[in-house]
Design a protein around this motif. Structure first.
Motif: not given
Length: 131
Positions: A48-56, A79-82
Motif C-alpha cells: 500500500y505504501k508503494v501504491y500510495m507513493k506513486s498515486y500521490m 500526509v495527515v490522512l496517510f
C-alpha cells in the motif's frame, strides 16, 4: 483529501413504506460497492505504501499542471490522512473500479464506531467530476 459526507441512498426515507420482511434468500450488499461495481483488492502495508507513493506523485503532478495553488494544502492534508490510514490499516477494506486500473484510485472502506455503518475514504483530488 478532506472529509466530506455524501448521501448515497443507504437509508430509506421516513416517507417510504416498509416492503415487509426480507426474503431468506435475499443478499445484503453495500450500495456503493454494488452500484459502482467496485472490486475488492488486497494490500499489505508495504504494497500500500508503494501504491500510495506513486498515486500521490500522479495527483501532485496533475495539480501542479491544473491547480497549482492547491498543491501545498493537498500535500499537507494527504500526509495527515496517510498516517491515519497506516495507523488503522487493519480496519480497512480496499476497492478499485471495475476496470481494475492499476493507476486509478483505491477506495478505502471501514466502519464507524457502531461497527455497522460503512464509511469510504477517497482522496478528493484524485477524482474526476462528472455531471
Amino acid at each position: 483529501s478532506g472529509n466530506q459526507d455524501f448521501d448515497i441512498g443507504a437509508n430509506p426515507s421516513a416517507e417510504e413504506e416498509d416492503d415487509g420482511p426480507i426474503p431468506e434468500d435475499a443478499q445484503v450488499v453495500n450500495n456503493v460497492v454494488y452500484s459502482f461495481r467496485l472490486q475488492e483488492t488486497q494490500f499489505d502495508k508495504a504494497s500500500y505504501k508503494v501504491y500510495m507513493k506513486s498515486y500521490m506523485k500522479s495527483i501532485r503532478k496533475y495539480l501542479q499542471e491544473n491547480n497549482p495553488e492547491r498543491v501545498p494544502d493537498f500535500e499537507k492534508e494527504a500526509v495527515v490522512l496517510f498516517k491515519k490510514i497506516l495507523a488503522n490499516f487493519k480496519d480497512y477494506e480496499f476497492y478499485v473500479g471495475e476496470s481494475m486500473d492499476p493507476d486509478g484510485a483505491v477506495l478505502l472502506l471501514n466502519y464507524r464506531e457502531d461497527g455497522v455503518t460503512p464509511y469510504f475514504t477517497i482522496f478528493k483530488d484524485g477524482l474526476k467530476e462528472e455531471k
